[in-house]
Design an enzyme around this catalytic site. Structure first.
Site, PDB file in Angstrom:
ATOM      1  N   SER A   1       0.847  -1.191   0.000  1.00 21.31           N
ATOM      2  CA  SER A   1       0.000   0.000   0.000  1.00 21.31           C
ATOM      3  C   SER A   1       0.881   1.238   0.000  1.00 21.31           C
ATOM      4  O   SER A   1       1.926   1.266   0.648  1.00 21.31           O
ATOM      5  CB  SER A   1      -0.904  -0.003   1.229  1.00 21.31           C
ATOM      6  OG  SER A   1      -1.520   1.252   1.411  1.00 21.31           O
TER       7      SER A   1
ATOM      8  N   ARG B   1     -19.040  -8.524 -47.448  1.00 19.94           N
ATOM      9  CA  ARG B   1     -18.026  -7.768 -46.693  1.00 19.94           C
ATOM     10  C   ARG B   1     -18.738  -6.810 -45.762  1.00 19.94           C
ATOM     11  O   ARG B   1     -19.735  -6.202 -46.140  1.00 19.94           O
ATOM     12  CB  ARG B   1     -17.106  -6.970 -47.646  1.00 19.94           C
ATOM     13  CG  ARG B   1     -16.238  -7.812 -48.571  1.00 19.94           C
ATOM     14  CD  ARG B   1     -15.079  -8.479 -47.870  1.00 19.94           C
ATOM     15  NE  ARG B   1     -14.233  -7.544 -47.161  1.00 19.94           N
ATOM     16  CZ  ARG B   1     -13.360  -6.722 -47.740  1.00 19.94           C
ATOM     17  NH1 ARG B   1     -13.230  -6.702 -49.046  1.00 19.94           N
ATOM     18  NH2 ARG B   1     -12.619  -5.918 -47.012  1.00 19.94           N
TER      19      ARG B   1
END
Length: 428
Positions: free
Chosen positions: A275, A314
């Protein structure tokens, strides 16, 4: 493909696999394989193929410029092919017309994506394998170590920690098996040409595709899959399932690592889980990474599935969405697998705390409830289930690797558990 905001949720190896330079190199492998195959079938001159192949070297290309130019072109393949033609033309102008002959941008991009995904899949598989073996070893060692089972986040009954580990391992074994099967179909060459017919290749298209697939180590497709994305998305779904299974394990481990529970803990290493303000904290970083991946993966998988509704031969926009989402999903999968492999490698297991947590519940209950839900025989029952499940999971792994052929004798119970640590005795 790194970022200060998400680089810590993935790994350097998979970021490099999907990096700009590596992807351009994969596209050039496609172009070289195309030229070789077309020369072998007589579609283009051998001299042209040699010039094209000789120019397919990533160090000859300005990759950052290609990426910048792709924004205007709509695909990275367009500026790449143009640059490749320029490079070929410097030494053999006649070969320019034969460069990228008969195929389109999606052919080269999809195939390159399959190549880099295969590399990433190998990374993921290695870390998942590590997780599986670590969990199975823990399951055997703690087959009869009593712990508190919890349902709906409340104390329930007694099981063994080994059974918990076997339960974490089982979906990973299944996921590993499914990913292999699905990847065999999904990692395939893309070669369809303008509308999927390869008409420009004058009937040689299937043979060109076969030769290219063999050259690149990919599956030869039955046909183009430019808008048929089912097998590809199926692999994406498997990545999502894997991340979910790793996230479930991470959730359990994080809950068990809370100070008030303190049954598990990730390894204490310099620079890991500390921490910035509180020196007493030990953050479960591995669980954090896996849980973050589990939160992100469902959206990625959903985006892939939503992009399947592609137009005609496509797609306009849908395929491009898939391209953007795919690397992020795969990177999350590897980040999760690596994080949990590291967490399991140094996992701290406090069996005495498991026993204390059990006793805290057991001593607060009436005798009949204790006899029903906290009978020591339940631990032995869990131990038997654990050993049976571990044996089955190891058999699946051995069968996949070809360790034991048909008719091979199964290991005896005593041999299988020779190295298992003595179980913690839980008093009646």
């Amino acid at each position: 493909m790194s970022s200060i905001f998400e680089g810590f949720l993935s790994t350097l190896e998979v970021q490099e696999a999907f990096g700009d330079r590596r992807f351009v190199a994969a596209m050039l492998r496609f172009e070289a394989a195309l030229a070789r195959a077309q020369a072998r079938t007589g579609l283009i001159p051998e001299s042209a193929a040699k010039s094209i192949i000789g120019s397919c070297k990533v160090e000859l290309f300005d990759v950052p410029k290609l990426v910048r130019d792709s924004g205007r072109a709509g695909s990275i393949a367009v500026p790449l092919v143009r640059s490749l033609q320029d490079a070929v033309g410097l030494f053999n102008p006649a070969a320019v017309a034969h460069t990228h002959f008969g195929c389109i941008s999606q052919d080269v991009v999809d195939t390159a994506m399959a190549l880099v995904t295969r590399e990433a899949l190998n990374l993921i598989s290695a870390d998942v394998e590590h997780c599986i073996h670590s969990l199975l070893d823990l399951a055997e060692r703690h087959a009869a170590t009593p712990m508190l089972a919890r349902t709906l986040m409340q104390p329930a009954s007694v099981i063994s920690f080994g059974l918990k580990c076997a339960g974490w391992a089982a979906p990973l074994v299944r996921s590993r098996q499914r990913m292999r099967q699905v990847a065999e179909q999904a990692l395939q060459l893309q070669l369809g040409g303008a509308v999927g017919t390869l008409a420009e290749m004058q009937g040689h298209g299937p043979e060109v595709a076969r030769l290219m697939a063999e050259d690149l180590g990919l599956r030869a497709p039955l046909g183009h899959w430019q808008t048929q994305r089912d097998e590809w998305v199926a692999l994406g779904c498997e990545f999502g399932l894997l991340v979910g299974s790793l996230g479930k394990m991470a959730r359990d481990m994080a809950l068990m690592a809370q100070f008030e529970i303190a049954e598990l803990g990730e390894a204490h290493e310099p620079g890991r889980g500390g921490s910035s303000a509180m020196p007493h904290k030990r953050n479960p970083v591995g669980a954090m990474v896996a849980l973050a991946a589990a939160q992100r993966a469902p959206q990625r998988v959903a985006a892939l599935m939503q992009a399947m509704t592609q137009e005609h031969e496509r797609a306009l926009g849908h395929w491009q969405v898939e391209l953007a989402e795919w690397p992020q999903l795969v990177m999350s999968a590897h980040g999760s697998a690596r994080a949990m492999a590291q967490a399991l490698s140094g996992l701290r297991i406090d069996t005495q705390r498991m026993l204390a947590n059990l006793d805290a519940v057991r001593t607060s209950l009436p005798a009949d409830a204790v006899a029903t839900w906290f009978n020591p025989q339940l631990v032995e029952h869990s131990a038997g289930l654990t050993r049976s499940q571990v044996a089955s999971l190891r058999s699946l792994l051995d069968a996949r690797h070809g360790v034991a052929g048909p008719g091979a004798p199964a290991p005896t119970e005593s041999a299988r558990h020779q190295a298992v640590a003595p179980s913690l005795v839980w008093p009646v």
